[in-house]
Design an enzyme around this catalytic site. Structure first.
Site, PDB file in Angstrom:
ATOM      1  N   GLN A   1      33.888-118.001  60.566  1.00  0.00           N
ATOM      2  CA  GLN A   1      34.935-117.993  61.594  1.00  0.00           C
ATOM      3  C   GLN A   1      36.088-117.078  61.190  1.00  0.00           C
ATOM      4  OE1 GLN A   1      37.468-121.643  62.555  1.00  0.00           O
ATOM      5  NE2 GLN A   1      36.160-121.513  64.348  1.00  0.00           N
TER       6      GLN A   1
ATOM      7  N   TYR B   1      36.486-124.955  54.757  1.00  0.00           N
ATOM      8  CA  TYR B   1      35.757-125.635  55.837  1.00  0.00           C
ATOM      9  C   TYR B   1      34.346-125.047  55.966  1.00  0.00           C
ATOM     10  CZ  TYR B   1      35.080-127.403  60.681  1.00  0.00           C
ATOM     11  OH  TYR B   1      34.625-128.035  61.819  1.00  0.00           O
TER      12      TYR B   1
ATOM     13  N   LEU C   1      39.393-140.784  53.130  1.00  0.00           N
ATOM     14  CA  LEU C   1      38.026-140.617  52.619  1.00  0.00           C
ATOM     15  C   LEU C   1      37.957-139.698  51.404  1.00  0.00           C
ATOM     16  CD1 LEU C   1      36.433-140.460  56.132  1.00  0.00           C
ATOM     17  CD2 LEU C   1      35.626-142.011  54.338  1.00  0.00           C
TER      18      LEU C   1
ATOM     19  N   THR D   1      38.404-132.053  71.497  1.00  0.00           N
ATOM     20  CA  THR D   1      38.765-133.283  70.776  1.00  0.00           C
ATOM     21  C   THR D   1      40.215-133.093  70.304  1.00  0.00           C
ATOM     22  OG1 THR D   1      38.145-132.372  68.633  1.00  0.00           O
ATOM     23  CG2 THR D   1      36.390-133.490  69.862  1.00  0.00           C
TER      24      THR D   1
ATOM     25  N   ALA E   1      29.670-126.860  68.410  1.00  0.00           N
ATOM     26  CA  ALA E   1      30.387-125.574  68.389  1.00  0.00           C
ATOM     27  C   ALA E   1      31.764-125.729  69.024  1.00  0.00           C
ATOM     28  CB  ALA E   1      29.579-124.502  69.099  1.00  0.00           C
ATOM     29  N   GLU E   2      31.791-126.025  70.317  1.00  0.00           N
ATOM     30  CA  GLU E   2      33.069-126.073  71.035  1.00  0.00           C
ATOM     31  C   GLU E   2      33.151-127.391  71.804  1.00  0.00           C
ATOM     32  OE1 GLU E   2      34.861-123.428  70.288  1.00  0.00           O
ATOM     33  OE2 GLU E   2      33.169-122.321  69.432  1.00  0.00           O
TER      34      GLU E   2
ATOM     35  N   LYS F   1      30.940-127.107  55.439  1.00  0.00           N
ATOM     36  CA  LYS F   1      29.979-127.262  56.546  1.00  0.00           C
ATOM     37  C   LYS F   1      28.609-126.720  56.152  1.00  0.00           C
ATOM     38  CE  LYS F   1      32.569-129.548  59.092  1.00  0.00           C
ATOM     39  NZ  LYS F   1      32.204-130.938  59.333  1.00  0.00           N
TER      40      LYS F   1
HETATM   41  P1  NAP Z   1      39.124-135.198  65.296  1.00  0.00           P
HETATM   42  O1  NAP Z   1      39.368-135.158  66.749  1.00  0.00           O
HETATM   43  O2  NAP Z   1      40.229-134.772  64.397  1.00  0.00           O
HETATM   44  O3  NAP Z   1      38.634-136.615  64.821  1.00  0.00           O
HETATM   45  C1  NAP Z   1      38.313-136.801  63.461  1.00  0.00           C
HETATM   46  C2  NAP Z   1      38.793-138.140  62.980  1.00  0.00           C
HETATM   47  O4  NAP Z   1      38.479-138.229  61.572  1.00  0.00           O
HETATM   48  C3  NAP Z   1      40.298-138.331  63.094  1.00  0.00           C
HETATM   49  O5  NAP Z   1      40.558-139.652  63.502  1.00  0.00           O
HETATM   50  C4  NAP Z   1      40.790-138.124  61.661  1.00  0.00           C
HETATM   51  O6  NAP Z   1      41.935-138.850  61.313  1.00  0.00           O
HETATM   52  C5  NAP Z   1      39.622-138.638  60.849  1.00  0.00           C
HETATM   53  N1  NAP Z   1      39.610-138.033  59.517  1.00  0.00           N
HETATM   54  C6  NAP Z   1      39.494-136.714  59.239  1.00  0.00           C
HETATM   55  N2  NAP Z   1      39.512-136.526  57.908  1.00  0.00           N
HETATM   56  C7  NAP Z   1      39.663-137.756  57.343  1.00  0.00           C
HETATM   57  C8  NAP Z   1      39.756-138.216  56.002  1.00  0.00           C
HETATM   58  N3  NAP Z   1      39.707-137.359  54.977  1.00  0.00           N
HETATM   59  N4  NAP Z   1      39.909-139.529  55.773  1.00  0.00           N
HETATM   60  C9  NAP Z   1      39.947-140.406  56.802  1.00  0.00           C
HETATM   61  N5  NAP Z   1      39.862-140.028  58.100  1.00  0.00           N
HETATM   62  C10 NAP Z   1      39.720-138.707  58.368  1.00  0.00           C
HETATM   63  O7  NAP Z   1      37.832-134.242  64.960  1.00  0.00           O
HETATM   64  P2  NAP Z   1      36.553-133.855  65.840  1.00  0.00           P
HETATM   65  O8  NAP Z   1      36.837-132.573  66.552  1.00  0.00           O
HETATM   66  O9  NAP Z   1      36.052-135.012  66.575  1.00  0.00           O
HETATM   67  O10 NAP Z   1      35.557-133.458  64.659  1.00  0.00           O
HETATM   68  C11 NAP Z   1      34.632-134.368  64.111  1.00  0.00           C
HETATM   69  C12 NAP Z   1      33.628-133.589  63.283  1.00  0.00           C
HETATM   70  O11 NAP Z   1      32.980-132.618  64.104  1.00  0.00           O
HETATM   71  C13 NAP Z   1      34.246-132.828  62.102  1.00  0.00           C
HETATM   72  O12 NAP Z   1      33.387-132.887  60.981  1.00  0.00           O
HETATM   73  C14 NAP Z   1      34.296-131.404  62.622  1.00  0.00           C
HETATM   74  O13 NAP Z   1      34.227-130.472  61.582  1.00  0.00           O
HETATM   75  C15 NAP Z   1      33.048-131.353  63.484  1.00  0.00           C
HETATM   76  N6  NAP Z   1      33.086-130.297  64.469  1.00  0.00           N
HETATM   77  C16 NAP Z   1      33.895-130.391  65.578  1.00  0.00           C
HETATM   78  C17 NAP Z   1      33.885-129.352  66.500  1.00  0.00           C
HETATM   79  C18 NAP Z   1      34.713-129.390  67.757  1.00  0.00           C
HETATM   80  O14 NAP Z   1      34.593-128.480  68.569  1.00  0.00           O
HETATM   81  N7  NAP Z   1      35.552-130.386  67.955  1.00  0.00           N
HETATM   82  C19 NAP Z   1      33.092-128.212  66.294  1.00  0.00           C
HETATM   83  C20 NAP Z   1      32.303-128.158  65.164  1.00  0.00           C
HETATM   84  C21 NAP Z   1      32.298-129.200  64.258  1.00  0.00           C
HETATM   85  P3  NAP Z   1      43.406-138.501  61.931  1.00  0.00           P
HETATM   86  O15 NAP Z   1      43.447-139.233  63.213  1.00  0.00           O
HETATM   87  O16 NAP Z   1      44.349-139.035  60.929  1.00  0.00           O
HETATM   88  O17 NAP Z   1      43.460-137.020  62.074  1.00  0.00           O
END
Ligand code: NAP
Length: 260
Positions: free
Chosen positions: A148, A154, A65, A189, A185-186, A158
């Site tokens: 953080q 990041y 992306l 994944t 937040a938490e 955000k």
């Molecule tokens: P994740 O488990 O890593 O899943 C994200 C997916 O997006 C992965 O499949 C990743 O590909 C893909 N991706 C990331 N960057 C990309 C790029 N530049 N081009 C194409 N694909 C891309 O992440 P998540 O924890 O679900 O997080 C999703 C969103 O929630 C993010 O914006 C994160 O900042 C936000 N968030 C999450 C949390 C949390 O606690 N988990 C907290 C606050 C905010 P790959 O499989 O190749 O890695």
């Protein structure tokens, strides 16, 4: 409650893992069509096949992306295949630890993997969103509000996603396009697991310490709980909600600290 997503087409970035996967599944469960834009072929193929086997429609477009041409391709391919785009869930991102010590190149790279594609996709999809009074959901983070440490890129991305949520909500009022943000937040994944495992000598102890500070039920938010808010915001059941920041976190950011 019928969310009226049946037959509607939603681009979900990072839609085959973690929070994005839960959002893709929730869209499909409501009869909508998730178009998953992500770089991981395997997980996307698996999810699309599973949804199709269950009688739903779904599609994936694979690429990075941070490349502008890929964002355009995602929109072009979605429009060519379905003839419509009803919404975008900007979700893909990674907490990449580009802190103050890492330097200008790491900072710029972090903005490119976390921020620019949020704009690029909406830019290219605009004609379709205008036509269908589409909706946009930006997945931000608590880090936008709390900081953080050691993650300037990041945090900047955000925070900018929240500013863009308000800015686009204002700009797109004449087209009845609603724009909202969700701040997790938490949430356990693949991204969160990786962050715990590489950042701490004792990841299990760190995880337990975090969970003990989450006011509601002392547990992490599930990806499905974020997805439920996302599909509600995509749907016309949230028809008078725009420019809002939804903090789905069991009270982690805002409730009185003495409670934990
Ligand atoms: P994740 O488990 O890593 O899943 C994200 C997916 O997006 C992965 O499949 C990743 O590909 C893909 N991706 C990331 N960057 C990309 C790029 N530049 N081009 C194409 N694909 C891309 O992440 P998540 O924890 O679900 O997080 C999703 C969103 O929630 C993010 O914006 C994160 O900042 C936000 N968030 C999450 C949390 C949390 O606690 N988990 C907290 C606050 C905010 P790959 O499989 O190749 O890695």
């Amino acid at each position: 409650m019928d969310l009226h997503l049946k037959g509607k087409v939603y681009i979900v970035t990072g839609g085959s893992k973690g929070i994005g996967e839960a959002i893709s599944r929730a869209i499909a469960a409501e009869g909508g069509i998730p178009v998953i834009a992500t770089r991981s072929h395997e997980s996307a193929d698996r999810l699309v096949a599973e949804l199709k086997a269950a009688g739903d429609d779904a599609h994936s477009v694979i690429g990075a992306l941070e490349e502008v041409a890929f964002c355009k391709k995602v929109v072009d391919e979605t429009a060519a295949r379905y003839g419509r785009i009803d919404g975008i869930v900007n979700n893909a991102g990674a907490n990449d630890g580009a802190g103050l010590e890492k330097g200008p190149e790491a900072f710029r790279n972090s903005l490119s993997i976390n921020l620019f594609h949020y704009y690029d996709l909406v830019h290219y999809a605009l004609p379709f969103l205008k036509k269908n009074k589409g909706t946009i959901v930006n997945i931000s983070s608590k880090v936008a509000l709390t900081g953080q440490g050691n993650t300037s890129g990041y945090a900047a991305a955000k925070g900018a996603q929240l500013a863009l949520t308000r800015e686009w909500a204002a700009e797109l009022l004449p087209h009845s396009i609603r724009v909202n943000a969700i701040l997790p937040a938490e949430v356990m994944t693949p991204l969160y697991r990786r962050w715990l495992d590489i950042s701490f000598d004792d990841p299990a102890a760190k995880e337990a310490a975090i969970v003990s500070k989450i006011p509601l039920d002392k547990r992490m938010t599930t990806p499905e709980e974020i997805a439920a808010m996302a599909v509600f915001l995509l749907s016309d059941q949230s028809g008078h909600t725009t420019g809002q920041f939804m903090v789905v976190d069991g009270g982690y950011v805002h409730l009185d600290r003495s409670l934990t």
